[in-house]
Design a protein around this motif. Structure first.
Motif, PDB file in Angstrom:
ATOM      1  N   ASN A 158       0.779  -1.262  -0.193  1.00 49.34           N
ATOM      2  CA  ASN A 158      -0.059  -0.004   0.095  1.00 49.34           C
ATOM      3  C   ASN A 158       0.811   1.217  -0.018  1.00 49.34           C
ATOM      4  O   ASN A 158       1.873   1.408   0.935  1.00 49.34           O
ATOM      5  N   GLY A 159       0.520   2.210  -0.886  1.00 49.64           N
ATOM      6  CA  GLY A 159       1.130   3.492  -0.914  1.00 49.64           C
ATOM      7  C   GLY A 159       2.533   3.420  -1.503  1.00 49.64           C
ATOM      8  O   GLY A 159       3.331   2.323  -1.871  1.00 49.64           O
ATOM      9  N   LEU A 160       3.143   4.593  -1.367  1.00 49.50           N
ATOM     10  CA  LEU A 160       4.444   4.842  -1.914  1.00 49.50           C
ATOM     11  C   LEU A 160       5.246   5.486  -0.774  1.00 49.50           C
ATOM     12  O   LEU A 160       4.835   6.706  -0.243  1.00 49.50           O
ATOM     13  N   VAL A 161       6.489   4.858  -0.495  1.00 53.23           N
ATOM     14  CA  VAL A 161       7.387   5.577   0.547  1.00 53.23           C
ATOM     15  C   VAL A 161       8.483   6.355  -0.124  1.00 53.23           C
ATOM     16  O   VAL A 161       8.874   6.094  -1.496  1.00 53.23           O
ATOM     17  N   LYS A 194      10.203  -0.114   8.438  1.00 57.05           N
ATOM     18  CA  LYS A 194      11.344  -0.935   9.271  1.00 57.05           C
ATOM     19  C   LYS A 194      11.687  -2.203   8.701  1.00 57.05           C
ATOM     20  O   LYS A 194      11.269  -2.528   7.676  1.00 57.05           O
ATOM     21  N   PRO A 195      12.835  -2.778   8.950  1.00 55.43           N
ATOM     22  CA  PRO A 195      13.475  -3.936   8.297  1.00 55.43           C
ATOM     23  C   PRO A 195      12.421  -4.989   8.088  1.00 55.43           C
ATOM     24  O   PRO A 195      11.653  -5.255   9.053  1.00 55.43           O
ATOM     25  N   GLY A 196      12.299  -5.599   6.873  1.00 53.04           N
ATOM     26  CA  GLY A 196      11.367  -6.647   6.641  1.00 53.04           C
ATOM     27  C   GLY A 196      10.093  -6.202   5.865  1.00 53.04           C
ATOM     28  O   GLY A 196       9.339  -6.891   5.601  1.00 53.04           O
ATOM     29  N   ASP A 197       9.774  -4.817   6.098  1.00 54.36           N
ATOM     30  CA  ASP A 197       8.472  -4.414   5.540  1.00 54.36           C
ATOM     31  C   ASP A 197       8.545  -4.379   3.916  1.00 54.36           C
ATOM     32  O   ASP A 197       9.601  -4.005   3.483  1.00 54.36           O
ATOM     33  N   LEU A 198       7.422  -4.570   3.299  1.00 51.54           N
ATOM     34  CA  LEU A 198       7.536  -4.479   1.616  1.00 51.54           C
ATOM     35  C   LEU A 198       7.116  -3.132   1.507  1.00 51.54           C
ATOM     36  O   LEU A 198       6.197  -2.583   2.125  1.00 51.54           O
ATOM     37  N   VAL A 199       7.702  -2.539   0.525  1.00 49.51           N
ATOM     38  CA  VAL A 199       7.492  -1.142   0.262  1.00 49.51           C
ATOM     39  C   VAL A 199       7.399  -0.928  -1.325  1.00 49.51           C
ATOM     40  O   VAL A 199       7.862  -1.688  -2.057  1.00 49.51           O
ATOM     41  N   ALA A 200       6.751   0.058  -1.652  1.00 50.08           N
ATOM     42  CA  ALA A 200       6.827   0.469  -3.162  1.00 50.08           C
ATOM     43  C   ALA A 200       7.526   2.180  -2.888  1.00 50.08           C
ATOM     44  O   ALA A 200       7.098   2.775  -2.262  1.00 50.08           O
ATOM     45  N   LEU A 201       8.361   2.289  -4.164  1.00 54.40           N
ATOM     46  CA  LEU A 201       9.020   3.683  -3.862  1.00 54.40           C
ATOM     47  C   LEU A 201       9.525   3.881  -5.509  1.00 54.40           C
ATOM     48  O   LEU A 201       9.378   3.109  -6.258  1.00 54.40           O
ATOM     49  N   VAL A 202       9.941   5.288  -5.526  1.00 52.77           N
ATOM     50  CA  VAL A 202      10.543   5.471  -7.005  1.00 52.77           C
ATOM     51  C   VAL A 202      11.952   5.292  -6.986  1.00 52.77           C
ATOM     52  O   VAL A 202      12.545   5.834  -6.127  1.00 52.77           O
ATOM     53  N   ASP A 203      12.488   4.573  -8.073  1.00 47.66           N
ATOM     54  CA  ASP A 203      13.832   4.331  -7.805  1.00 47.66           C
ATOM     55  C   ASP A 203      14.540   5.622  -8.520  1.00 47.66           C
ATOM     56  O   ASP A 203      14.054   6.703  -8.742  1.00 47.66           O
ATOM     57  N   SER A 204      15.756   5.387  -8.680  1.00 45.10           N
ATOM     58  CA  SER A 204      16.756   6.513  -9.232  1.00 45.10           C
ATOM     59  C   SER A 204      16.475   6.823 -10.376  1.00 45.10           C
ATOM     60  O   SER A 204      17.105   8.071 -10.990  1.00 45.10           O
ATOM     61  N   GLU A 205      15.734   5.988 -11.463  1.00 41.79           N
ATOM     62  CA  GLU A 205      15.531   6.438 -12.607  1.00 41.79           C
ATOM     63  C   GLU A 205      14.028   6.791 -12.973  1.00 41.79           C
ATOM     64  O   GLU A 205      13.380   6.911 -14.078  1.00 41.79           O
ATOM     65  N   SER A 206      13.460   7.051 -11.717  1.00 41.27           N
ATOM     66  CA  SER A 206      12.014   7.445 -11.862  1.00 41.27           C
ATOM     67  C   SER A 206      11.010   6.560 -12.374  1.00 41.27           C
ATOM     68  O   SER A 206      10.020   6.977 -12.722  1.00 41.27           O
ATOM     69  N   PHE A 207      11.388   5.322 -11.949  1.00 40.48           N
ATOM     70  CA  PHE A 207      10.317   4.248 -12.196  1.00 40.48           C
ATOM     71  C   PHE A 207       9.941   3.765 -10.793  1.00 40.48           C
ATOM     72  O   PHE A 207      10.759   3.607  -9.934  1.00 40.48           O
ATOM     73  N   VAL A 208       8.545   2.912 -10.710  1.00 37.06           N
ATOM     74  CA  VAL A 208       8.194   2.561  -9.455  1.00 37.06           C
ATOM     75  C   VAL A 208       8.795   1.068  -9.235  1.00 37.06           C
ATOM     76  O   VAL A 208       8.860   0.375 -10.194  1.00 37.06           O
ATOM     77  N   GLU A 209       9.305   0.991  -7.800  1.00 38.68           N
ATOM     78  CA  GLU A 209       9.972  -0.539  -7.728  1.00 38.68           C
ATOM     79  C   GLU A 209       9.260  -0.931  -6.467  1.00 38.68           C
ATOM     80  O   GLU A 209       8.712  -0.150  -5.519  1.00 38.68           O
ATOM     81  N   ILE A 210       9.397  -2.607  -6.422  1.00 35.40           N
ATOM     82  CA  ILE A 210       9.003  -3.019  -5.096  1.00 35.40           C
ATOM     83  C   ILE A 210      10.285  -3.623  -4.284  1.00 35.40           C
ATOM     84  O   ILE A 210      11.140  -3.962  -5.023  1.00 35.40           O
ATOM     85  N   ALA A 211      10.273  -3.411  -3.185  1.00 36.91           N
ATOM     86  CA  ALA A 211      11.250  -3.657  -2.376  1.00 36.91           C
ATOM     87  C   ALA A 211      11.105  -4.267  -1.015  1.00 36.91           C
ATOM     88  O   ALA A 211       9.919  -3.994  -0.366  1.00 36.91           O
ATOM     89  N   GLU A 212      11.965  -4.902  -0.515  1.00 40.83           N
ATOM     90  CA  GLU A 212      11.822  -5.427   1.198  1.00 40.83           C
ATOM     91  C   GLU A 212      12.783  -4.540   1.731  1.00 40.83           C
ATOM     92  O   GLU A 212      14.133  -4.560   1.544  1.00 40.83           O
ATOM     93  N   VAL A 213      12.351  -3.800   2.826  1.00 39.95           N
ATOM     94  CA  VAL A 213      13.419  -3.284   3.662  1.00 39.95           C
ATOM     95  C   VAL A 213      14.524  -4.101   4.270  1.00 39.95           C
ATOM     96  O   VAL A 213      14.220  -5.015   5.166  1.00 39.95           O
ATOM     97  N   ASN A 214      15.903  -4.013   3.923  1.00 36.88           N
ATOM     98  CA  ASN A 214      16.848  -4.679   4.400  1.00 36.88           C
ATOM     99  C   ASN A 214      16.983  -6.219   3.970  1.00 36.88           C
ATOM    100  O   ASN A 214      17.158  -6.868   4.724  1.00 36.88           O
ATOM    101  N   GLY A 215      15.944  -6.451   2.754  1.00 41.47           N
ATOM    102  CA  GLY A 215      15.827  -7.745   2.357  1.00 41.47           C
ATOM    103  C   GLY A 215      15.832  -7.750   0.893  1.00 41.47           C
ATOM    104  O   GLY A 215      16.215  -6.658   0.311  1.00 41.47           O
ATOM    105  N   SER A 216      15.158  -8.790   0.411  1.00 41.29           N
ATOM    106  CA  SER A 216      15.142  -9.029  -1.115  1.00 41.29           C
ATOM    107  C   SER A 216      13.706  -9.197  -1.356  1.00 41.29           C
ATOM    108  O   SER A 216      13.092 -10.395  -0.874  1.00 41.29           O
ATOM    109  N   ALA A 217      13.011  -8.398  -1.939  1.00 39.31           N
ATOM    110  CA  ALA A 217      11.380  -8.540  -2.733  1.00 39.31           C
ATOM    111  C   ALA A 217      11.656  -9.431  -3.568  1.00 39.31           C
ATOM    112  O   ALA A 217      10.690 -10.411  -3.601  1.00 39.31           O
ATOM    113  N   SER A 218      12.502  -9.660  -4.366  1.00 46.27           N
ATOM    114  CA  SER A 218      12.659 -10.824  -5.429  1.00 46.27           C
ATOM    115  C   SER A 218      12.425 -12.405  -4.674  1.00 46.27           C
ATOM    116  O   SER A 218      11.727 -12.979  -5.110  1.00 46.27           O
ATOM    117  N   ARG A 219      13.445 -12.437  -3.556  1.00 45.58           N
ATOM    118  CA  ARG A 219      13.583 -13.770  -3.080  1.00 45.58           C
ATOM    119  C   ARG A 219      11.938 -13.883  -2.359  1.00 45.58           C
ATOM    120  O   ARG A 219      11.526 -15.005  -2.194  1.00 45.58           O
TER     121      ARG A 219
END
Length: 263
Positions: free
Chosen positions: A212-215, A222-247
């Motif tokens: 939910n939402g963009l950060v 916090k570590p372990g949270d799944l987040v969506a944000l804007v990457d350095s090339e201005s595209f939306v990415e999905i990430a896990e804080v201090n982890g791997s969203a892909s895995r």
């Protein structure tokens, strides 16, 4: 001072990249060489296209970019050189340059291609399997030395194009897909952040989870949270804080991400 970059799927184990640099320095001793990446997945032209596209604008005018992701080596595919805007590109004609060509066309920059048929700018002996050493490295070095691109061969008007997938508009938002999984496991989509700017409520559905939402950045959760944000090339990415969203989500390049938003 001249500058040259190299992008390949060779890895660094076998010495292929070092050999290419030796060829380049022998022809153009003063050139500064930067490595964009040598960890492109084998034969993955799209991945190579994205890596070079994300990097080329940060180099000085006149930089020569040698790219060798070449599943067609030894076949009838053309070796090409291009001037796109103020920079030069040398590699196989397999569509890897398409995003950069689209940039140049959209901005009205010069776009020129040549078919590199002049063996004067190759090594004397050309193998069937290592054109990175025998054709592309020497041609790139000669360009860095100031040789006019038209000395390399005749003009090409029909370079191969391989457009990147575009996000699809839906009734509730967008259907996007993962384009890049970086070494941290962050998963970049093909959705430009501008398409969801100003959204009041936004959800990203991927790998059976909803984010939910963009950060603003990874540190805003916090570590372990799944987040969506804007990457350095201005595209939306999905990430896990201090982890791997892909895995965690089992996401790979090409997997879908559904975006639901309201403005």
């Amino acid at each position: 001072m001249s500058f040259l970059t190299i992008t390949t799927d060779f890895g660094t184990k076998d010495g292929f990249v070092g050999t290419m640099k030796g060829v380049i320095w022998k022809i153009c001793p003063g050139v500064q060489i930067a490595d964009i990446s040598h960890e492109i997945s084998p034969q993955n032209v799209t991945e190579g296209a994205i890596a070079l596209w994300r990097a080329y604008l940060y180099f000085p005018d006149g930089t020569v970019h040698v790219f060798v992701v070449d599943p067609g080596v030894g076949t009838q595919r053309r070796p090409i050189a291009a001037r796109l805007g103020t920079q030069y590109f040398v590699g196989p004609d397999n569509g890897l340059l398409t995003p950069i060509v689209e940039d140049a066309e959209a901005k009205g920059w010069p776009v020129e291609f040549v078919h590199m048929t002049n063996p004067k700018y190759w090594l004397p002996d050309v193998s069937h399997t290592f054109h990175g050493r025998d054709i592309f490295s020497p041609a790139g070095a000669w360009l860095a030395n100031g040789v006019n691109i038209h000395e390399l061969g005749p003009v090409v008007t029909d370079p191969v194009r391989r457009p990147l997938p575009k996000p699809q508009k839906t009734e509730t938002g967008w259907l996007t897909q993962i384009m890049v999984v970086d070494s941290f496991g962050n998963c970049t989509t093909n959705l430009p952040a501008a398409e969801v700017a100003g959204a009041i409520d936004i959800q990203f559905k991927a790998g059976g989870q909803t984010v939910n939402g963009l950060v603003t950045s990874y540190g805003h959760r916090k570590p372990g949270d799944l987040v969506a944000l804007v990457d350095s090339e201005s595209f939306v990415e999905i990430a896990e804080v201090n982890g791997s969203a892909s895995r965690r989500l089992g996401l790979r390049v090409g997997d879908p991400v559904e975006v639901i938003c309201s403005k």
